[in-house]
Design a protein around this motif. Structure first.
Motif, PDB file in Angstrom:
ATOM      1  N   SER A  76       0.845  -1.193   0.000  1.00 54.57           N
ATOM      2  CA  SER A  76       0.000   0.000   0.000  1.00 54.57           C
ATOM      3  C   SER A  76       0.882   1.247   0.000  1.00 54.57           C
ATOM      4  O   SER A  76       2.071   1.179   0.345  1.00 54.57           O
ATOM      5  CB  SER A  76      -0.896   0.011   1.234  1.00 54.57           C
ATOM      6  OG  SER A  76      -0.137   0.309   2.399  1.00 54.57           O
ATOM      7  N   LEU A  79     -12.184  -4.543   6.113  1.00 56.51           N
ATOM      8  CA  LEU A  79     -11.802  -3.185   6.476  1.00 56.51           C
ATOM      9  C   LEU A  79     -10.716  -2.779   5.503  1.00 56.51           C
ATOM     10  O   LEU A  79      -9.658  -3.408   5.439  1.00 56.51           O
ATOM     11  CB  LEU A  79     -11.277  -3.129   7.909  1.00 56.51           C
ATOM     12  CG  LEU A  79     -10.661  -1.798   8.352  1.00 56.51           C
ATOM     13  CD1 LEU A  79     -11.716  -0.701   8.392  1.00 56.51           C
ATOM     14  CD2 LEU A  79      -9.991  -1.942   9.719  1.00 56.51           C
ATOM     15  N   GLY A  80     -10.996  -1.760   4.709  1.00 53.62           N
ATOM     16  CA  GLY A  80     -10.062  -1.322   3.682  1.00 53.62           C
ATOM     17  C   GLY A  80     -10.630  -0.115   2.976  1.00 53.62           C
ATOM     18  O   GLY A  80     -11.127   0.806   3.626  1.00 53.62           O
ATOM     19  N   PRO A  81     -10.589  -0.097   1.642  1.00 48.13           N
ATOM     20  CA  PRO A  81     -11.223   1.002   0.922  1.00 48.13           C
ATOM     21  C   PRO A  81     -12.743   0.951   1.100  1.00 48.13           C
ATOM     22  O   PRO A  81     -13.278  -0.014   1.661  1.00 48.13           O
ATOM     23  CB  PRO A  81     -10.807   0.756  -0.533  1.00 48.13           C
ATOM     24  CG  PRO A  81     -10.474  -0.690  -0.612  1.00 48.13           C
ATOM     25  CD  PRO A  81      -9.929  -1.053   0.734  1.00 48.13           C
ATOM     26  N   HIS A 121     -18.954  -5.253   5.030  1.00 53.70           N
ATOM     27  CA  HIS A 121     -18.023  -4.142   5.255  1.00 53.70           C
ATOM     28  C   HIS A 121     -18.265  -3.555   6.644  1.00 53.70           C
ATOM     29  O   HIS A 121     -19.409  -3.355   7.048  1.00 53.70           O
ATOM     30  CB  HIS A 121     -18.222  -3.066   4.186  1.00 53.70           C
ATOM     31  CG  HIS A 121     -17.041  -2.163   4.013  1.00 53.70           C
ATOM     32  ND1 HIS A 121     -16.589  -1.313   5.002  1.00 53.70           N
ATOM     33  CD2 HIS A 121     -16.185  -1.989   2.957  1.00 53.70           C
ATOM     34  CE1 HIS A 121     -15.532  -0.645   4.576  1.00 53.70           C
ATOM     35  NE2 HIS A 121     -15.256  -1.050   3.341  1.00 53.70           N
ATOM     36  N   ARG A 127      -7.076  -1.492  12.045  1.00 53.37           N
ATOM     37  CA  ARG A 127      -7.608  -2.848  12.178  1.00 53.37           C
ATOM     38  C   ARG A 127      -7.419  -3.400  13.593  1.00 53.37           C
ATOM     39  O   ARG A 127      -8.238  -4.185  14.067  1.00 53.37           O
ATOM     40  CB  ARG A 127      -6.962  -3.774  11.155  1.00 53.37           C
ATOM     41  CG  ARG A 127      -5.462  -3.972  11.306  1.00 53.37           C
ATOM     42  CD  ARG A 127      -4.931  -4.823  10.176  1.00 53.37           C
ATOM     43  NE  ARG A 127      -3.498  -5.069  10.268  1.00 53.37           N
ATOM     44  CZ  ARG A 127      -2.815  -5.767   9.375  1.00 53.37           C
ATOM     45  NH1 ARG A 127      -3.439  -6.271   8.322  1.00 53.37           N
ATOM     46  NH2 ARG A 127      -1.519  -5.949   9.508  1.00 53.37           N
ATOM     47  N   TYR A 184     -14.761  -2.160  -3.112  1.00 55.05           N
ATOM     48  CA  TYR A 184     -14.833  -3.630  -3.049  1.00 55.05           C
ATOM     49  C   TYR A 184     -15.811  -4.177  -4.088  1.00 55.05           C
ATOM     50  O   TYR A 184     -15.599  -5.265  -4.642  1.00 55.05           O
ATOM     51  CB  TYR A 184     -15.257  -4.084  -1.664  1.00 55.05           C
ATOM     52  CG  TYR A 184     -14.143  -4.143  -0.650  1.00 55.05           C
ATOM     53  CD1 TYR A 184     -13.346  -5.270  -0.512  1.00 55.05           C
ATOM     54  CD2 TYR A 184     -13.889  -3.060   0.187  1.00 55.05           C
ATOM     55  CE1 TYR A 184     -12.331  -5.336   0.426  1.00 55.05           C
ATOM     56  CE2 TYR A 184     -12.866  -3.109   1.131  1.00 55.05           C
ATOM     57  CZ  TYR A 184     -12.095  -4.247   1.246  1.00 55.05           C
ATOM     58  OH  TYR A 184     -11.079  -4.296   2.178  1.00 55.05           O
ATOM     59  N   SER A 235      -3.847  -0.795   5.861  1.00 56.80           N
ATOM     60  CA  SER A 235      -4.131   0.612   5.577  1.00 56.80           C
ATOM     61  C   SER A 235      -5.216   0.674   4.513  1.00 56.80           C
ATOM     62  O   SER A 235      -5.466  -0.314   3.810  1.00 56.80           O
ATOM     63  CB  SER A 235      -2.869   1.357   5.133  1.00 56.80           C
ATOM     64  OG  SER A 235      -2.214   0.662   4.077  1.00 56.80           O
ATOM     65  N   GLN A 236      -5.855   1.815   4.400  1.00 55.27           N
ATOM     66  CA  GLN A 236      -7.011   1.944   3.512  1.00 55.27           C
ATOM     67  C   GLN A 236      -6.657   2.837   2.326  1.00 55.27           C
ATOM     68  O   GLN A 236      -6.451   4.043   2.490  1.00 55.27           O
ATOM     69  CB  GLN A 236      -8.198   2.537   4.283  1.00 55.27           C
ATOM     70  CG  GLN A 236      -8.778   1.612   5.338  1.00 55.27           C
ATOM     71  CD  GLN A 236      -7.946   1.504   6.600  1.00 55.27           C
ATOM     72  OE1 GLN A 236      -7.655   2.508   7.249  1.00 55.27           O
ATOM     73  NE2 GLN A 236      -7.532   0.302   6.942  1.00 55.27           N
ATOM     74  N   HIS A 237      -6.585   2.209   1.138  1.00 53.94           N
ATOM     75  CA  HIS A 237      -6.213   2.932  -0.072  1.00 53.94           C
ATOM     76  C   HIS A 237      -6.970   2.362  -1.269  1.00 53.94           C
ATOM     77  O   HIS A 237      -7.402   1.201  -1.250  1.00 53.94           O
ATOM     78  CB  HIS A 237      -4.707   2.830  -0.329  1.00 53.94           C
ATOM     79  CG  HIS A 237      -3.868   3.441   0.752  1.00 53.94           C
ATOM     80  ND1 HIS A 237      -3.622   4.792   0.832  1.00 53.94           N
ATOM     81  CD2 HIS A 237      -3.225   2.873   1.806  1.00 53.94           C
ATOM     82  CE1 HIS A 237      -2.854   5.034   1.888  1.00 53.94           C
ATOM     83  NE2 HIS A 237      -2.602   3.895   2.493  1.00 53.94           N
ATOM     84  N   GLU A 294      -7.284  -4.901   6.147  1.00 54.36           N
ATOM     85  CA  GLU A 294      -6.051  -4.413   5.524  1.00 54.36           C
ATOM     86  C   GLU A 294      -5.270  -3.542   6.508  1.00 54.36           C
ATOM     87  O   GLU A 294      -5.838  -2.926   7.411  1.00 54.36           O
ATOM     88  CB  GLU A 294      -6.378  -3.626   4.256  1.00 54.36           C
ATOM     89  CG  GLU A 294      -7.172  -4.400   3.218  1.00 54.36           C
ATOM     90  CD  GLU A 294      -6.442  -5.621   2.672  1.00 54.36           C
ATOM     91  OE1 GLU A 294      -5.234  -5.792   2.973  1.00 54.36           O
ATOM     92  OE2 GLU A 294      -7.080  -6.412   1.953  1.00 54.36           O
TER      93      GLU A 294
END
Length: 356
Positions: free
Chosen positions: A122, A266-268, A284, A197, A273, A243-245, A241
């Motif tokens: 990421s 848990l992410g974008p 989500h 997370r 998704y 980190s969220q990207h 994840e």
């Protein structure tokens, strides 16, 4: 009522429409990932030499035959730096250059030679991008807007001309399958209190039991290569994840899909998704106002099998492809070089693009 309660059940028809409409960008890989068949012959094509400048994470991996692996003809892959003057392209894995384990290829580069920047971390774990501005001609990553796009996983239809024989068939749960006796699992190796997370896990575990495996929990039975086997015993898996990207959807999600466990992600954002999966295929964390409400919904699904099946019915008619790291990446990159022969562009604003 839970926000997810408003989601309509996915039918075979809606799943088919999802595959046709939302996954069109991924179908390009069907022609790359066909299994070899005895009736096909190696196509005559000008040979492209691709120099692997940095071995990802120092792995000493045998280079593949791209024709045997993905039916990509005319690829000569090499680790030999002596091939640099005649290489059509040079593939640079970002991490080794960023940490100082390797230097970028030398200037001046041979005429018409392409440099390919590759990273599957990421942006939060891809440092020193500013040092590489103006050096590359192509990008390769999990992002759909990369010049060479190959995600961590993708779905393919299991019927008709588009069938990918290398894909793992996905089946919805049925009475013939052994019961999943365990509830929620999380496999994590990189534990940091700064990660969202970890905070989410601490909140969720106040209301339901979460079995944690990896460096931060119990040892994985059979070692790290048996994650999917472990998850076949669980109803849900926390695919969280680090980190969220944009488009950063890693093997954590796809291991759950392969195992038939419903991923809690848990992410974008959810919409991101849904570019990869039907909307019922995952849960989500943002669908709920709190971890407590999410825990209630998971308990409800465990108590009501009919509602649980709604999150699995989409699997009928689908297959899953998880590219082999790094063999398939090299062959996909080689094919991209062949297709862009004679055309050279410069990647502008690498850091601005990847960090957006």
């Amino acid at each position: 009522a839970s926000p997810i309660g408003s989601i309509a059940p996915t039918t075979p028809t809606t799943t088919s429409l999802f595959l046709l409409v939302l996954l069109i960008p991924l179908f390009v890989f069907l022609s790359l990932s066909r299994s070899p068949s005895s009736g096909e012959e190696r196509e005559e094509a000008p040979t492209v030499t691709l120099l692997i400048w940095t071995r990802p994470f120092g792995e000493d991996q045998r280079l593949p035959d791209c024709w045997e692996l993905l039916r990509v003809p005319g690829c000569a892959l090499t680790y030999d730096a002596g091939a640099y003057p005649r290489a059509d392209a040079v593939l640079v894995h970002h991490r080794e250059v960023a940490i100082g384990a390797a230097d970028p290829p030398p200037e001046p580069r041979p005429a018409a030679q392409k440099w390919i920047w590759m990273s599957y971390e990421s942006p939060a774990h891809t440092p020193e991008l500013w040092r590489l501005e103006g050096l590359f001609n192509l990008t390769m990553s999990y992002r759909a807007d990369s010049d060479i796009f190959l995600p961590y996983g993708y779905l393919v239809p299991r019927a008709g001309a588009g069938t990918d024989a290398r894909a793992l068939p996905l089946s919805s749960s049925s009475s013939s399958e052994p019961p999943r006796s365990l509830f929620v699992a999380w496999v994590v190796s990189n534990w940091s209190e700064e990660h969202a997370r970890v905070s989410f896990y601490r909140q969720l575990s106040r209301y339901i039991r979460v079995d944690v495996f990896g460096r931060a929990g119990r040892p994985l039975p059979g070692g790290g290569g048996h994650v999917v086997r472990l998850l076949r015993r669980y109803r849900f898996y926390l695919a969280l994840e680090n980190s969220q990207h944009t488009d950063y959807v890693t093997e954590k999600l796809w291991n759950a899909v392969a195992a038939g466990a419903v991923p809690v992600v848990l992410g974008p954002p959810r919409a991101n998704y849904e570019r990869f999966l039907p909307r019922d295929a995952f849960i989500h964390v943002d669908d709920f106002p709190s971890a407590r409400e999410l825990a209630r919904y998971l308990l409800l699904l465990r108590a009501q099998p009919a509602r649980m099946r709604r999150h699995l019915a989409w699997r009928r008619g689908c297959g899953l492809r998880q590219p082999d790291f790094w063999a398939e990446h090299y062959c996909v990159a080689c094919r991209a070089v062949r297709r862009t022969r004679g055309r050279t562009a410069e990647v502008r604003h690498l850091s601005r693009w990847f960090e957006s």
